[in-house]
Design a protein around this motif. Sequence first.
Motif, mmCIF file in Angstrom:
data_model
loop_
_atom_site.group_PDB
_atom_site.id
_atom_site.type_symbol
_atom_site.label_atom_id
_atom_site.label_comp_id
_atom_site.label_asym_id
_atom_site.label_seq_id
_atom_site.Cartn_x
_atom_site.Cartn_y
_atom_site.Cartn_z
ATOM 1 N N LEU A 178 34.880 39.559 46.711
ATOM 2 C CA LEU A 178 36.177 39.764 46.065
ATOM 3 C C LEU A 178 36.549 38.587 45.174
ATOM 4 O O LEU A 178 37.078 38.767 44.070
ATOM 5 C CB LEU A 178 37.267 39.995 47.121
ATOM 6 C CG LEU A 178 37.205 41.318 47.858
ATOM 7 C CD1 LEU A 178 38.222 41.341 48.991
ATOM 8 C CD2 LEU A 178 37.446 42.474 46.900
ATOM 9 N N MET A 179 36.273 37.373 45.631
ATOM 10 C CA MET A 179 36.571 36.182 44.830
ATOM 11 C C MET A 179 35.748 36.168 43.544
ATOM 12 O O MET A 179 36.256 35.842 42.475
ATOM 13 C CB MET A 179 36.305 34.911 45.637
ATOM 14 C CG MET A 179 37.322 34.645 46.723
ATOM 15 S SD MET A 179 38.961 34.303 46.070
ATOM 16 C CE MET A 179 38.658 32.751 45.270
ATOM 17 N N GLU A 180 34.475 36.520 43.643
ATOM 18 C CA GLU A 180 33.618 36.563 42.466
ATOM 19 C C GLU A 180 34.107 37.611 41.465
ATOM 20 O O GLU A 180 34.143 37.373 40.266
ATOM 21 C CB GLU A 180 32.173 36.839 42.863
ATOM 22 C CG GLU A 180 31.501 35.665 43.538
ATOM 23 C CD GLU A 180 30.095 35.994 44.018
ATOM 24 O OE1 GLU A 180 29.543 37.054 43.625
ATOM 25 O OE2 GLU A 180 29.553 35.187 44.790
ATOM 26 N N ALA A 181 34.510 38.778 41.967
ATOM 27 C CA ALA A 181 35.003 39.842 41.084
ATOM 28 C C ALA A 181 36.316 39.432 40.420
ATOM 29 O O ALA A 181 36.508 39.654 39.217
ATOM 30 C CB ALA A 181 35.189 41.130 41.868
ATOM 31 N N ALA A 182 37.215 38.814 41.182
ATOM 32 C CA ALA A 182 38.485 38.364 40.614
ATOM 33 C C ALA A 182 38.263 37.273 39.581
ATOM 34 O O ALA A 182 38.888 37.269 38.516
ATOM 35 C CB ALA A 182 39.401 37.866 41.723
ATOM 36 N N ASP A 183 37.360 36.357 39.866
ATOM 37 C CA ASP A 183 37.066 35.276 38.923
ATOM 38 C C ASP A 183 36.480 35.829 37.625
ATOM 39 O O ASP A 183 36.854 35.396 36.533
ATOM 40 C CB ASP A 183 36.103 34.276 39.560
ATOM 41 C CG ASP A 183 35.935 33.024 38.737
ATOM 42 O OD1 ASP A 183 36.966 32.447 38.331
ATOM 43 O OD2 ASP A 183 34.778 32.617 38.496
#
Length: 86
Positions: free
Chosen positions: A25-30
Amino acid sequence: MGLISGLLLFPLAPVRGVSWIAEQLMEAADAQIHDPALIRAQLAALNHEFEEGSLSLEEFEEEEERLLDRLDEAGAAPAGRSREAP
């Protein structure tokens, strides 16, 4: 992984799964935050709101500066505009 270590570490499996999901999720948001196309679309919407009179000049300039900074961080110059002084 041996049978004994597998059995001993089995209770940690949900924690590892949640950790992996959080990383994804963090990678997608970034990636979304630093997407130049998305930032340019937000700049276009901001210009549209300013032209309609929904934003004051100060609000427009503040938000535009924030978006242009994000665009610079993403490594892309805005289309048709250079932020560097001549």
